[in-house]
Design a protein around this motif. Structure first.
Motif, mmCIF file in Angstrom:
data_model
loop_
_atom_site.group_PDB
_atom_site.id
_atom_site.type_symbol
_atom_site.label_atom_id
_atom_site.label_comp_id
_atom_site.label_asym_id
_atom_site.label_seq_id
_atom_site.Cartn_x
_atom_site.Cartn_y
_atom_site.Cartn_z
ATOM 1 N N GLY A 377 0.787 -1.240 0.000
ATOM 2 C CA GLY A 377 0.000 0.000 0.000
ATOM 3 C C GLY A 377 0.808 1.274 0.000
ATOM 4 N N HIS A 378 2.142 1.165 0.041
ATOM 5 C CA HIS A 378 2.965 2.381 0.065
ATOM 6 C C HIS A 378 2.855 3.159 -1.251
ATOM 7 N N TYR A 379 2.711 2.442 -2.346
ATOM 8 C CA TYR A 379 2.618 3.090 -3.656
ATOM 9 C C TYR A 379 1.368 3.952 -3.751
ATOM 10 N N ASP A 380 0.234 3.415 -3.354
ATOM 11 C CA ASP A 380 -1.006 4.190 -3.406
ATOM 12 C C ASP A 380 -0.924 5.427 -2.521
ATOM 13 N N ALA A 381 -0.314 5.268 -1.341
ATOM 14 C CA ALA A 381 -0.164 6.414 -0.447
ATOM 15 C C ALA A 381 0.712 7.487 -1.089
ATOM 16 N N GLN A 382 1.759 7.049 -1.778
ATOM 17 C CA GLN A 382 2.635 8.020 -2.435
ATOM 18 C C GLN A 382 1.917 8.736 -3.571
ATOM 19 N N ILE A 383 1.132 7.996 -4.350
ATOM 20 C CA ILE A 383 0.392 8.614 -5.456
ATOM 21 C C ILE A 383 -0.563 9.685 -4.922
ATOM 22 N N ARG A 384 -1.235 9.387 -3.816
ATOM 23 C CA ARG A 384 -2.147 10.382 -3.235
ATOM 24 C C ARG A 384 -1.370 11.612 -2.765
ATOM 25 N N ARG A 385 -0.229 11.392 -2.138
ATOM 26 C CA ARG A 385 0.582 12.511 -1.666
ATOM 27 C C ARG A 385 1.099 13.345 -2.846
ATOM 28 N N MET A 386 1.574 12.684 -3.881
ATOM 29 C CA MET A 386 2.056 13.394 -5.065
ATOM 30 C C MET A 386 0.936 14.165 -5.734
ATOM 31 N N GLY A 387 -0.261 13.579 -5.767
ATOM 32 C CA GLY A 387 -1.399 14.259 -6.377
ATOM 33 C C GLY A 387 -1.715 15.565 -5.685
ATOM 34 N N ARG A 388 -1.687 15.559 -4.347
ATOM 35 C CA ARG A 388 -1.975 16.793 -3.602
ATOM 36 C C ARG A 388 -0.926 17.857 -3.890
ATOM 37 N N VAL A 389 0.343 17.451 -3.890
ATOM 38 C CA VAL A 389 1.426 18.413 -4.108
ATOM 39 C C VAL A 389 1.403 18.941 -5.540
ATOM 40 N N LEU A 390 1.259 18.043 -6.512
ATOM 41 C CA LEU A 390 1.246 18.475 -7.909
ATOM 42 C C LEU A 390 0.040 19.343 -8.220
ATOM 43 N N SER A 391 -1.082 19.073 -7.591
ATOM 44 C CA SER A 391 -2.259 19.917 -7.790
ATOM 45 C C SER A 391 -1.995 21.339 -7.324
ATOM 46 N N GLU A 392 -1.350 21.474 -6.176
ATOM 47 C CA GLU A 392 -1.014 22.806 -5.676
ATOM 48 C C GLU A 392 -0.034 23.508 -6.600
ATOM 49 N N ARG A 393 0.994 22.787 -7.028
ATOM 50 C CA ARG A 393 1.999 23.397 -7.908
ATOM 51 C C ARG A 393 1.371 23.805 -9.244
ATOM 52 N N ARG A 394 0.501 22.972 -9.757
ATOM 53 C CA ARG A 394 -0.145 23.296 -11.026
ATOM 54 C C ARG A 394 -0.947 24.588 -10.915
ATOM 55 N N GLN A 395 -1.694 24.749 -9.813
ATOM 56 C CA GLN A 395 -2.502 25.949 -9.647
ATOM 57 C C GLN A 395 -1.630 27.186 -9.524
#
Length: 486
Positions: A377-395
């Motif tokens: 489950g570490h991969y899914d947790a990382q994807i969620r964390r990356m999604g939050r960070v990349l969403s902020e950076r994109r905005q």
């Protein structure tokens, strides 16, 4: 650090007593820079046994070097290169060497000078690295990856770690891909329809080698992934570049003699266009009419943080004509070099045999470590964390681009990690990139993505996967200033 005893030897042509020759050997090692200050020398007993001389001879040589301040003694710890030993001598330039081989004639095939541009290897030293495809160490789960790597090194997994699997893969990793990764894209596959590769690029190479020859025509998107064009040029097939639009590749634009189509429907490279579902069905119908195969590169589907991605093209395929390429390198880290091919068993059988002749299989330890990281489950947790960070950076980047009125030529509807940009007044993006490097900014010029027969120099890519959010606005401001100054 101890100097290995194997690095010491007495050349037969050396002159003088054994003691003098040992002294000269060590002094020359220090003066040449091979032995560094603070490094420990072998014990007198070990060096004497290695050289086949008496221990007293080595002891006398060490003592003489100590008196000359080459060596120092530390109680019962032994002899070390002195902190005040002479500085290494400058190494004289090597004399010119005559090369009797005419390499312009001797090289049978050339692989240099392709479409893939040079990479900025020191990108992390720049303050504003808008570089695509590099990992941000702050986003990676180092602790759990380390634990998974240690677990993979355990006695229970010793066979997977050390065995020559020949043409097979780690069954645990293949099972995870089949049961968890592919169903998320609407794909169902048996283990004999999955092949683990050394990244997506290796998967594309395998597909090209198996499916193409000099008589067959490969259609690619224009613009497209530059390394794919290099791969197809090396396959020596016929090549057709098809211009993409806002919906990706238009099916009706495919040449009538197309044998294999390479496409990125979910996240077009590099424009980020997403192919609508209706066009995906039309593309499959067109491929059926042409009896053509499709290689689908689904390289960034995990980065869909804005909304759920469209179904993979392969999930809509009822004929078995779509070969699917996936990768963990983008979502974990690029140095992992771990991807996979999914296709009908006859195709995978040939790709597996080709892979076995070139590299056998990806390293067993890497496969098993990734399998644990994914399965726990570490991969899914990382994807969620990356999604939050990349969403902020994109905005933040979107706001900065709007504020400076920079021209966005393409952006992913579902997420992604980059913007496809167009320069002001048609400026050459390579020249812009050179100018920006002096101001600590890295961008990716876009000319290498285009068909060389129809070059374009006014596009560039801005990625936000490797730059901290607090530096994005200033970096974009510098890009705008550089374009305004032109």
């Amino acid at each position: 650090m101890a100097i290995p005893v194997e690095t010491f030897f007495l050349a037969p042509e050396d002159e003088g007593t054994l003691q003098a020759r040992i002294r000269a050997m060590i002094a020359n090692g220090i003066l040449s820079g091979r032995f560094q200050r603070g490094e420990k020398l072998p014990s007198t007993r070990a060096l004497a046994a290695h050289l086949g001389v008496s221990r007293i001879t080595v002891t006398l040589a060490y003592t003489d070097l100590q008196a000359s301040d080459y060596l120092t003694s530390r109680g019962r710890s032994g002899f070390f290169v002195s902190a005040t030993a002479p500085e290494p001598r400058p190494v004289p330039p090597a004399p010119p060497r005559r090369d009797a081989v005419d390499w312009t004639r001797a090289i049978g095939q050339r692989f240099t000078g392709g479409a893939t541009g040079e990479k900025q290897h020191d990108w992390a030293s720049y303050d504003y690295p808008f570089i695509y495809g590099q990992a941000d160490p702050a986003l990676f789960d180092h602790a759990n990856w380390r634990l998974c790597a240690l677990r993979a090194l355990g006695a229970r997994d010793f066979g997977t770690l050390t065995a020559d699997l020949y043409d097979r893969d780690d069954p645990r990793l293949v099972e995870f891909i089949a049961r968890h990764t592919l169903p998320r894209r609407g794909i169902l596959a048996h283990p004999d329809e999955i092949l683990v590769t050394m990244g997506a690029q290796n998967a594309l190479w395998l597909a090209a080698q198996v499916l193409l020859n000099q008589r067959r025509l490969a259609a690619v998107e224009n613009p497209c992934y530059p390394a794919l064009r290099d791969i197809l040029m090396q396959a020596r097939c016929r090549l057709a570049a098809v211009d993409v639009d806002a919906g990706g590749l238009p099916p009706d634009a495919l040449p009538d003699d197309t044998d294999v189509l390479f496409t990125t429907p979910s996240h077009q490279c590099p424009t980020s266009a997403t192919m609508p579902v209706a066009r995906r069905h039309a593309l499959l119908e067109r491929a059926r009419a042409l009896d053509a195969l499709i290689v689908e590169d689904d390289y960034e589907f995990e980065m869909s943080f804005l909304s759920a991605p469209s179904p993979a093209l392969k999930s809509l395929d009822e004929d078995g004509r779509v070969i699917y390429v996936g990768s963990f390198s983008k979502s974990l880290f690029p140095g992992l070099r771990l991807g996979y091919l999914v296709g009908p068993a006859p195709f995978i059988r040939e790709a597996r045999a080709l892979r076995a002749t070139v590299l056998r299989h990806p390293p067993g330890h890497v496969q098993r470590t990734a399998a644990y990281f994914l399965g726990l489950g570490h991969y899914d947790a990382q994807i969620r964390r990356m999604g939050r960070v990349l969403s902020e950076r994109r905005q933040v980047m979107q706001d900065a681009l709007d504020a400076h009125e920079l021209s966005v030529a393409g952006q992913g509807a579902f997420g992604g990690s980059a913007f496809w940009m167009r320069t002001a007044h048609g400026r050459d993006s390579a020249a812009l990139a050179r100018a920006l490097r002096a101001h600590g900014v890295l961008i990716e010029p876009g000319h290498s993505f285009f068909d060389p027969a129809r070059p374009r120099h006014d596009y560039y890519r801005l990625a936000y996967s490797s730059i901290p959010v607090e530096r994005i606005a200033e970096g974009v401001a510098r890009i705008a200033a550089a374009q305004a100054a032109a």
